[in-house]
Design a protein around this motif. Structure first.
Motif, PDB file in Angstrom:
ATOM      1  N   PRO A  29       0.822  -1.204   0.000  1.00 40.65           N
ATOM      2  CA  PRO A  29       0.000   0.000   0.000  1.00 40.65           C
ATOM      3  C   PRO A  29       0.857   1.256   0.000  1.00 40.65           C
ATOM      4  N   GLY A  30       0.308   2.323  -0.511  1.00 39.78           N
ATOM      5  CA  GLY A  30       1.000   3.602  -0.448  1.00 39.78           C
ATOM      6  C   GLY A  30       0.878   4.209   0.938  1.00 39.78           C
ATOM      7  N   ARG A  31       1.970   4.744   1.428  1.00 37.03           N
ATOM      8  CA  ARG A  31       1.963   5.452   2.703  1.00 37.03           C
ATOM      9  C   ARG A  31       2.497   6.865   2.447  1.00 37.03           C
ATOM     10  N   PHE A  32       1.571   7.803   2.248  1.00 34.40           N
ATOM     11  CA  PHE A  32       1.952   9.177   1.909  1.00 34.40           C
ATOM     12  C   PHE A  32       2.805   9.203   0.645  1.00 34.40           C
ATOM     13  N   GLY A  33       2.461   8.333  -0.301  1.00 33.51           N
ATOM     14  CA  GLY A  33       3.195   8.277  -1.558  1.00 33.51           C
ATOM     15  C   GLY A  33       4.525   7.550  -1.463  1.00 33.51           C
ATOM     16  N   MET A  34       4.731   6.825  -0.379  1.00 32.98           N
ATOM     17  CA  MET A  34       5.997   6.125  -0.188  1.00 32.98           C
ATOM     18  C   MET A  34       5.760   4.645   0.084  1.00 32.98           C
ATOM     19  N   ILE A  35       6.844   3.871   0.047  1.00 27.56           N
ATOM     20  CA  ILE A  35       6.790   2.451   0.338  1.00 27.56           C
ATOM     21  C   ILE A  35       6.476   2.257   1.823  1.00 27.56           C
ATOM     22  N   PRO A  36       5.551   1.366   2.183  1.00 29.33           N
ATOM     23  CA  PRO A  36       5.255   1.146   3.607  1.00 29.33           C
ATOM     24  C   PRO A  36       6.473   0.609   4.347  1.00 29.33           C
ATOM     25  N   ALA A  37       6.573   0.954   5.619  1.00 30.28           N
ATOM     26  CA  ALA A  37       7.776   0.649   6.400  1.00 30.28           C
ATOM     27  C   ALA A  37       8.137  -0.835   6.423  1.00 30.28           C
ATOM     28  N   PRO A  38       7.189  -1.775   6.625  1.00 30.79           N
ATOM     29  CA  PRO A  38       7.593  -3.182   6.630  1.00 30.79           C
ATOM     30  C   PRO A  38       8.214  -3.615   5.303  1.00 30.79           C
ATOM     31  N   LEU A  39       7.663  -3.132   4.198  1.00 33.91           N
ATOM     32  CA  LEU A  39       8.207  -3.489   2.895  1.00 33.91           C
ATOM     33  C   LEU A  39       9.578  -2.853   2.683  1.00 33.91           C
ATOM     34  N   LYS A  40       9.737  -1.620   3.146  1.00 29.09           N
ATOM     35  CA  LYS A  40      11.046  -0.962   3.053  1.00 29.09           C
ATOM     36  C   LYS A  40      12.089  -1.738   3.865  1.00 29.09           C
ATOM     37  N   HIS A  41      11.685  -2.229   5.023  1.00 24.73           N
ATOM     38  CA  HIS A  41      12.590  -3.022   5.855  1.00 24.73           C
ATOM     39  C   HIS A  41      13.016  -4.289   5.121  1.00 24.73           C
ATOM     40  N   PHE A  42      12.066  -4.948   4.460  1.00 24.71           N
ATOM     41  CA  PHE A  42      12.398  -6.149   3.692  1.00 24.71           C
ATOM     42  C   PHE A  42      13.382  -5.826   2.571  1.00 24.71           C
ATOM     43  N   ILE A  43      13.143  -4.716   1.884  1.00 27.23           N
ATOM     44  CA  ILE A  43      14.047  -4.303   0.801  1.00 27.23           C
ATOM     45  C   ILE A  43      15.456  -4.090   1.333  1.00 27.23           C
ATOM     46  N   ASP A  44      15.558  -3.483   2.518  1.00 22.98           N
ATOM     47  CA  ASP A  44      16.877  -3.281   3.127  1.00 22.98           C
ATOM     48  C   ASP A  44      17.574  -4.613   3.390  1.00 22.98           C
ATOM     49  N   LEU A  45      16.805  -5.642   3.750  1.00 26.28           N
ATOM     50  CA  LEU A  45      17.392  -6.946   4.041  1.00 26.28           C
ATOM     51  C   LEU A  45      17.955  -7.621   2.790  1.00 26.28           C
ATOM     52  N   ALA A  46      17.540  -7.144   1.622  1.00 30.13           N
ATOM     53  CA  ALA A  46      18.049  -7.703   0.367  1.00 30.13           C
ATOM     54  C   ALA A  46      19.380  -7.083  -0.050  1.00 30.13           C
ATOM     55  N   TRP A  47      19.911  -6.189   0.764  1.00 32.18           N
ATOM     56  CA  TRP A  47      21.154  -5.497   0.397  1.00 32.18           C
ATOM     57  C   TRP A  47      22.307  -6.450   0.102  1.00 32.18           C
ATOM     58  N   PRO A  48      22.579  -7.486   0.932  1.00 36.85           N
ATOM     59  CA  PRO A  48      23.703  -8.379   0.606  1.00 36.85           C
ATOM     60  C   PRO A  48      23.531  -9.080  -0.740  1.00 36.85           C
ATOM     61  N   LEU A  49      22.307  -9.488  -1.057  1.00 35.23           N
ATOM     62  CA  LEU A  49      22.038 -10.131  -2.345  1.00 35.23           C
ATOM     63  C   LEU A  49      22.308  -9.164  -3.488  1.00 35.23           C
ATOM     64  N   ASN A  50      21.850  -7.936  -3.331  1.00 35.56           N
ATOM     65  CA  ASN A  50      22.100  -6.927  -4.356  1.00 35.56           C
ATOM     66  C   ASN A  50      23.584  -6.627  -4.481  1.00 35.56           C
ATOM     67  N   ALA A  51      24.290  -6.591  -3.352  1.00 36.49           N
ATOM     68  CA  ALA A  51      25.707  -6.228  -3.365  1.00 36.49           C
ATOM     69  C   ALA A  51      26.546  -7.213  -4.174  1.00 36.49           C
ATOM     70  N   ARG A  52      26.128  -8.459  -4.233  1.00 33.32           N
ATOM     71  CA  ARG A  52      26.870  -9.447  -5.021  1.00 33.32           C
ATOM     72  C   ARG A  52      26.286  -9.632  -6.415  1.00 33.32           C
ATOM     73  N   GLY A  53      25.390  -8.739  -6.805  1.00 35.02           N
ATOM     74  CA  GLY A  53      24.827  -8.782  -8.151  1.00 35.02           C
ATOM     75  C   GLY A  53      23.761  -9.835  -8.344  1.00 35.02           C
ATOM     76  N   GLY A  54      23.201 -10.337  -7.258  1.00 31.96           N
ATOM     77  CA  GLY A  54      22.246 -11.426  -7.356  1.00 31.96           C
ATOM     78  C   GLY A  54      20.875 -11.047  -7.882  1.00 31.96           C
ATOM     79  N   LEU A  55      20.599  -9.760  -8.024  1.00 32.26           N
ATOM     80  CA  LEU A  55      19.296  -9.324  -8.519  1.00 32.26           C
ATOM     81  C   LEU A  55      19.364  -8.757  -9.936  1.00 32.26           C
ATOM     82  N   SER A  56      20.543  -8.596 -10.446  1.00 32.44           N
ATOM     83  CA  SER A  56      20.735  -7.990 -11.763  1.00 32.44           C
ATOM     84  C   SER A  56      20.125  -8.845 -12.875  1.00 32.44           C
ATOM     85  N   GLY A  57      19.401  -8.196 -13.760  1.00 32.50           N
ATOM     86  CA  GLY A  57      18.868  -8.870 -14.933  1.00 32.50           C
ATOM     87  C   GLY A  57      17.565  -9.601 -14.730  1.00 32.50           C
TER      88      GLY A  57
END
Length: 227
Positions: A95-123
């Motif tokens: 859901p939109g929260r003041f036009g932004m990503i809701p906090a629980p979803l933002k927290h999940f996205i932050d947890l994907a940082w190691p995967l992104n850092a090794r290029g695991g999401l590219s493509g």
């Protein structure tokens, strides 16, 4: 995965969502059903709350609806970064929260940082959807925020666009990602009643469209590897 595995396997999609009172959940389930009908492998995963009580207890009806939804989706597995790593296509909703990503979803996205850092999401093929309480409640801003994340991940963004008549139905129209209007008030016992049949048809179209692209990319990469 070997070239033979790539060419013979089916396309895999992870549908990851956060839902407060059920609207996003209903859209996510429709996406899951559409993906399964194409023959894709599907993971439906919810993003968990990180609070144990309603953020707005003074809004009693909303709080009751929030609790009702939490009970209804409790058996759905919780999303992890592995669900993103596993998939060829990633559909994320919240859901939109003041036009932004809701906090629980933002927290999940932050947890994907190691995967992104090794290029695991590219493509990977990526797309997003949302729901807000009003027609101009920040739907486009929320979708574009999610799409900005996809840019950081190196994803291939596949929006629904106006590529099917269903996208111009009165309760649809957002070419960036399917959006519903949940209404001003959540009512216990009547969760997600404002998600229209046209909304459900639109998210099914969006899901099929991104799977078509993901499947073409997967097969193309397999063909390149064989050369």
């Amino acid at each position: 995965m070997s070239t033979a595995d790539i060419s013979s396997s089916t396309t895999k999609i992870s549908i990851v969502y956060y839902s407060g009172t059920g609207n996003i959940h209903k859209l996510a389930v429709a996406a899951e059903e559409a993906a399964a009908k194409t023959g894709a492998e599907v993971r439906l995963r919810r993003v968990a709350e990180y609070v144990d009580a309603s953020l707005a207890p003074e809004f009693t009806e909303w709080t009751e609806a929030w609790r009702e939804n939490a009970e209804a989706i409790a058996d759905i597995p919780t999303a992890t970064a592995d669900d993103l790593d596993w998939a060829d296509a990633i559909l994320i909703g919240g859901p939109g929260r003041f036009g932004m990503i809701p906090a629980p979803l933002k927290h999940f996205i932050d947890l994907a940082w190691p995967l992104n850092a090794r290029g695991g999401l590219s493509g990977k093929v990526m797309s997003s959807f949302t729901s807000t309480g009003a027609p101009h409640g920040g739907q486009e801003a929320t979708i574009l925020s999610l799409n900005t994340v996809f840019c950081h991940w190196g994803g291939i963004i596949v929006p629904p666009g106006i590529t099917d008549d269903i996208m111009t139905a009165p309760s649809n129209g957002n070419p960036y990602g399917v959006s519903s209007v949940s209404g001003q008030q959540a009512v216990p016992g009547r969760l997600a009643e404002n998600v229209t049949e046209d909304n459900l048809a639109a998210i099914a179209h969006q899901t099929r469209r991104m799977l078509e692209v993901a499947d073409a990319l997967r097969r193309g990469r397999a063909a390149d590897a064989d050369r």
